[in-house]
Scaffold this motif. Structure first.
Motif, PDB file in Angstrom:
ATOM      1  N   VAL A 228     -44.439-129.209  -5.635  1.00 10.15           N
ATOM      2  CA  VAL A 228     -44.816-128.377  -6.777  1.00 10.15           C
ATOM      3  C   VAL A 228     -46.255-128.720  -7.157  1.00 10.15           C
ATOM      4  O   VAL A 228     -46.644-129.889  -7.151  1.00 10.15           O
ATOM      5  CB  VAL A 228     -43.865-128.632  -7.958  1.00 10.15           C
ATOM      6  CG1 VAL A 228     -44.328-127.863  -9.190  1.00 10.15           C
ATOM      7  CG2 VAL A 228     -42.449-128.241  -7.587  1.00 10.15           C
ATOM      8  N   LEU A 232     -48.810-129.414 -14.017  1.00  5.63           N
ATOM      9  CA  LEU A 232     -47.986-128.493 -14.818  1.00  5.63           C
ATOM     10  C   LEU A 232     -48.098-128.812 -16.304  1.00  5.63           C
ATOM     11  O   LEU A 232     -47.984-127.921 -17.150  1.00  5.63           O
ATOM     12  CB  LEU A 232     -46.522-128.576 -14.377  1.00  5.63           C
ATOM     13  CG  LEU A 232     -46.163-127.964 -13.022  1.00  5.63           C
ATOM     14  CD1 LEU A 232     -44.667-128.071 -12.782  1.00  5.63           C
ATOM     15  CD2 LEU A 232     -46.604-126.509 -12.914  1.00  5.63           C
ATOM     16  N   LEU A 241     -45.030-118.045 -13.597  1.00  9.21           N
ATOM     17  CA  LEU A 241     -45.272-118.997 -12.512  1.00  9.21           C
ATOM     18  C   LEU A 241     -44.457-118.577 -11.303  1.00  9.21           C
ATOM     19  O   LEU A 241     -43.228-118.508 -11.353  1.00  9.21           O
ATOM     20  CB  LEU A 241     -44.888-120.414 -12.935  1.00  9.21           C
ATOM     21  CG  LEU A 241     -45.014-121.504 -11.854  1.00  9.21           C
ATOM     22  CD1 LEU A 241     -46.459-121.622 -11.376  1.00  9.21           C
ATOM     23  CD2 LEU A 241     -44.521-122.848 -12.378  1.00  9.21           C
ATOM     24  N   GLN A 255     -38.685-130.835 -13.833  1.00 10.87           N
ATOM     25  CA  GLN A 255     -39.996-130.544 -13.255  1.00 10.87           C
ATOM     26  C   GLN A 255     -40.811-129.586 -14.124  1.00 10.87           C
ATOM     27  O   GLN A 255     -42.019-129.703 -14.232  1.00 10.87           O
ATOM     28  CB  GLN A 255     -39.829-129.930 -11.873  1.00 10.87           C
ATOM     29  CG  GLN A 255     -41.128-129.596 -11.159  1.00 10.87           C
ATOM     30  CD  GLN A 255     -41.784-130.804 -10.534  1.00 10.87           C
ATOM     31  OE1 GLN A 255     -41.257-131.387  -9.613  1.00 10.87           O
ATOM     32  NE2 GLN A 255     -42.934-131.201 -11.058  1.00 10.87           N
ATOM     33  N   PHE A 256     -40.132-128.650 -14.780  1.00  9.73           N
ATOM     34  CA  PHE A 256     -40.824-127.619 -15.557  1.00  9.73           C
ATOM     35  C   PHE A 256     -40.729-127.846 -17.070  1.00  9.73           C
ATOM     36  O   PHE A 256     -40.987-126.931 -17.857  1.00  9.73           O
ATOM     37  CB  PHE A 256     -40.239-126.247 -15.218  1.00  9.73           C
ATOM     38  CG  PHE A 256     -40.208-125.941 -13.743  1.00  9.73           C
ATOM     39  CD1 PHE A 256     -41.383-125.707 -13.052  1.00  9.73           C
ATOM     40  CD2 PHE A 256     -39.004-125.920 -13.056  1.00  9.73           C
ATOM     41  CE1 PHE A 256     -41.370-125.435 -11.690  1.00  9.73           C
ATOM     42  CE2 PHE A 256     -38.970-125.644 -11.698  1.00  9.73           C
ATOM     43  CZ  PHE A 256     -40.159-125.410 -11.009  1.00  9.73           C
ATOM     44  N   LEU A 259     -43.315-126.606 -19.638  1.00 10.30           N
ATOM     45  CA  LEU A 259     -43.630-125.177 -19.699  1.00 10.30           C
ATOM     46  C   LEU A 259     -42.701-124.459 -20.684  1.00 10.30           C
ATOM     47  O   LEU A 259     -41.984-123.525 -20.327  1.00 10.30           O
ATOM     48  CB  LEU A 259     -43.514-124.561 -18.310  1.00 10.30           C
ATOM     49  CG  LEU A 259     -44.361-125.212 -17.208  1.00 10.30           C
ATOM     50  CD1 LEU A 259     -44.130-124.537 -15.864  1.00 10.30           C
ATOM     51  CD2 LEU A 259     -45.838-125.164 -17.584  1.00 10.30           C
ATOM     52  N   LEU A 262     -43.012-120.591 -20.886  1.00 17.35           N
ATOM     53  CA  LEU A 262     -42.905-119.797 -19.660  1.00 17.35           C
ATOM     54  C   LEU A 262     -41.879-118.682 -19.835  1.00 17.35           C
ATOM     55  O   LEU A 262     -40.762-118.895 -20.288  1.00 17.35           O
ATOM     56  CB  LEU A 262     -42.506-120.691 -18.484  1.00 17.35           C
ATOM     57  CG  LEU A 262     -42.755-120.101 -17.090  1.00 17.35           C
ATOM     58  CD1 LEU A 262     -44.259-120.003 -16.829  1.00 17.35           C
ATOM     59  CD2 LEU A 262     -42.083-120.946 -16.017  1.00 17.35           C
ATOM     60  N   LEU A 265     -40.157-117.229 -14.039  1.00 14.34           N
ATOM     61  CA  LEU A 265     -40.252-118.257 -13.004  1.00 14.34           C
ATOM     62  C   LEU A 265     -39.633-117.725 -11.720  1.00 14.34           C
ATOM     63  O   LEU A 265     -38.495-117.244 -11.718  1.00 14.34           O
ATOM     64  CB  LEU A 265     -39.518-119.533 -13.433  1.00 14.34           C
ATOM     65  CG  LEU A 265     -39.428-120.650 -12.394  1.00 14.34           C
ATOM     66  CD1 LEU A 265     -40.822-121.178 -12.048  1.00 14.34           C
ATOM     67  CD2 LEU A 265     -38.538-121.786 -12.889  1.00 14.34           C
ATOM     68  N   LEU A 286     -37.163-125.041 -20.267  1.00 14.86           N
ATOM     69  CA  LEU A 286     -37.651-123.657 -20.196  1.00 14.86           C
ATOM     70  C   LEU A 286     -36.987-122.809 -21.283  1.00 14.86           C
ATOM     71  O   LEU A 286     -36.248-121.863 -21.020  1.00 14.86           O
ATOM     72  CB  LEU A 286     -37.383-123.071 -18.806  1.00 14.86           C
ATOM     73  CG  LEU A 286     -38.112-123.767 -17.647  1.00 14.86           C
ATOM     74  CD1 LEU A 286     -37.655-123.210 -16.308  1.00 14.86           C
ATOM     75  CD2 LEU A 286     -39.619-123.617 -17.799  1.00 14.86           C
TER      76      LEU A 286
END
Length: 614
Positions: A228, A232, A241, A255-256, A259, A262, A265, A286
């Motif tokens: 990735v 970020l 993204l 991992q996100f 964000l 967001l 995705l 998220l």
């Protein structure tokens, strides 16, 4: 005169232009000469037109731009030089014309741009260099301090230099897609105002978002990313993204998490998901996500645990996976989804129970699945559903009440299936507005007595169904619109019409692992029926269906299992249906553990049959 147009008329294209043609038109503000066959514009061509604001030389046949062609035009704002054959952009072509806003050099076969070619265009906002043959932009973009949009997509750029974009501090959008980039060379770190970054279809193995805190839309699909992208936590304002179609090896939990704003995705076709599924906490953080795409990841089941973190999503796509069954609670955490895409999976049955939790579903795509049969009330009470796609499946039988309950539907697509007839009661229920039934394309409609009830139903004045079906047979009606054939002519050559009957006598009752088995199904009916088998493993197989290697239904209705496995043991149902009804019979098959087991007398029958009339 403020406007001069030398644009070609049909059949007329100018091949050259008098260098002095504009010398006496002092007030000229617009010069239009697209679609001609010029080779060049003389260096002094616009020298007397100091009020010129727009030049359109799109597709003008230009092969070169002479030094000074567009120099010292202080009021010139917009220049379109696209769709020409300009090999090189020289350093002195635009010297002194300092107020350009838009310059379009796209689709012009440009191979090189000399250093500082745009240096005096400090006020330029939009520069289009896409669809050319550039391999580098070394020092070509110096001086463009106010540039907002730069398109370099569809070139042959292999790498970027650290200083390539150093003056582009105001740049808001850059498109570098469809190049051959292997490395960004640190060039992107200078783009501190960048909001939109498109790097799709390159050869990048790594990427960092450092230095771009204002990024909101990022697309890096179809690269060679092994992980990735870094940074970020820098792009906290990101809204979109797309990291799909990359061999990313790891997608750790959380991992996100940074964000939180967001909205969309796309993690389709990502190696980490293909090899290990979607981790339960992969989508943690998220909280604003609206659209999630997890396509082409070889998923065999819905990642229901991961979906718990994104309960608010409205669009969910799990298309192009290998999902064969859906559990009743798979979507219980995302019941507010309005658009569910399950196309091109391995679903053999409409997942009626799994669809029950949805309260706001308006679009459902089940196209491309090996669906042979749509039973009555397959969609429960999805009263909010507006669009249903069942195209490119294997449908041969749709029961009369299959779509009942869909009171809000606007369109149903059953194109490209194996349908030869539809039941007359299929669409008989109250609705407040018309809807479209897309059915004509790709179905072998046979316009005989089996289509008579349907034709009668849809051709009643004031009915709400809009459809257009053309006959594939019989030969005398081939190509004709069903609605144009008198009802009295829709007949079958049957002495006695009736619902089908089925008989599985003569089927194998027992086989061994690794050995074949044949299950017979004899159907008697007039008019003809469609036949399919339902297996203990949940497969629904009709003649010549190729989705299940090792299983085949022959033209006479016999189900052939080429090499049995233990899971093949159980009850098999042979079903046949025509417009007058449906019949089925169940046959049990035993599978012994070893290939040397003595098979029992195959004359014993294990069956149960039933019949349904419409």
């Amino acid at each position: 005169m403020s406007l001069l147009s030398l644009s070609s008329n049909p059949g007329l294209s100018l091949t050259k232009v008098d260098p002095l043609i504009l010398s006496d038109i002092k007030n000229l503000t617009r010069f239009l000469a697209e679609n001609n066959k010029f080779q060049t514009i003389p260096a002094s061509f616009f020298s007397q037109n100091k009020n010129l604001r727009e030049v359109d030389l799109q597709n003008a046949g230009l092969s070169e731009l002479q030094p000074g062609s567009f120099s010292n035009l202080k009021n010139l704002l917009d220049v379109d030089l696209s769709k020409n054959r300009i090999d090189n952009i020289g350093a002195k072509v635009f010297t002194g014309s300092s107020n350009f806003q838009t310059l379009d050099l796209s689709n012009s076969q440009v191979k090189s741009v000399e250093p500082r070619a745009f240096e005096t265009q400090a006020e330029m906002l939009f520069l289009m260099l896409d669809h050319n043959m550039l391999t580098s932009v070394r020092s070509a973009l110096l001086g463009l301090k106010n540039l907002l949009t730069l398109t370099l997509n569809e070139n042959a750029i292999v790498s970027l230099d650290e200083d390539d974009f150093k003056d582009l501090g105001m740049l808001n959008s850059i498109d570098l897609s469809n190049n051959e980039l292997e490395d960004t060379g640190g060039a992107l770190v200078n783009l501190r105002s960048l909001g939109t970054l498109n790097l799709n279809n390159n050869c990048l193995t790594k990427l960092s978002f450092d230095g771009m805190p204002l990024l909101t839309e990022i697309s890096v699909s179809n690269n060679r990313l092994q992980s990735v992208p870094e940074g970020l936590d820098v792009i906290k304002h990101a809204r979109i993204l797309d990291i799909s179609n990359n061999p990313i090896q790891s997608l750790p939990s959380g991992q996100f998490a940074s964000l939180s704003f967001l909205l969309k995705l796309d993690i389709s076709n990502v190696s980490a998901i293909q090899h290990g599924g979607l981790a339960p906490d992969a989508l943690a953080g998220l909280h604003s996500l609206v659209e999630l795409r997890v396509e082409n990841n070889e998923l065999s089941k819905v990642p229901s645990q991961a979906l718990h973190a994104v309960k608010q999503i409205q669009i969910l796509s799990l298309s192009h996976n290998k999902i064969a069954t859906l559990e009743e609670n798979d979507f219980i955490s995302v019941s507010n989804v309005s658009n569910l895409q399950l196309a091109d999976n391995m679903l053999a049955k409409v997942p009626e129970k799994a669809l029950r939790p949805f309260t706001n579903l308006t679009q459902l795509d089940l196209s491309g699945n090996p669906l042979v049969h749509v039973p009555d009330w397959s969609f429960g009470n999805l009263t909010t559903l507006a669009s249903l796609r069942l195209s490119n499946a294997k449908l041969s039988v749709i029961d009369p009440a299959a779509f009942h309950g869909l009171k809000g539907v606007h369109s149903i697509d059953v194109t490209n299936n194996n349908l030869t007839w539809l039941p007359g009661d299929l669409l008989k229920y109250d609705r407040a507005f018309p809807f479209y039934l897309y059915a004509d394309q790709g179905n072998p409609w046979y316009c005989d007595c089996q289509m008579k009830p349907f034709s009668q139903a849809v051709n009643v004045p004031g009915q709400s169904v809009i459809t257009n079906i053309h006959c594939s047979g019989p030969e005398k009606y081939k190509g004709q619109n069903l609605g144009d054939i008198p009802l009295a002519n829709l007949t079958c050559d049957c002495e006695h019409q009736g619902a089908p009957s089925v008989d599985t006598s003569g089927s194998d009752n027992k086989t061994a692992v690794g050995q074949p088995a044949k299950l017979k199904c004899t159907v008697l009916s007039c008019p003809t029926s469609h036949l399919f088998w339902t297996t203990p493993r949940g497969f629904v197989i009709s003649p010549h269906l190729t989705q299940y290697p090792g299983y085949d239904v022959q033209d006479d209705g016999t189900l052939v299992i080429r090499s049995a496995v233990a899971e093949d043991a159980g009850s098999y149902t042979c079903t046949a249906a025509n417009y007058l009804g449906k019949a089925e019979q169940i046959h049990k098959l035993e599978i012994s553990d070893t290939t040397n087991s003595q098979l029992e007398d195959q004359s014993i029958l294990y069956c149960h049959d039933s019949a349904i009339s419409y």
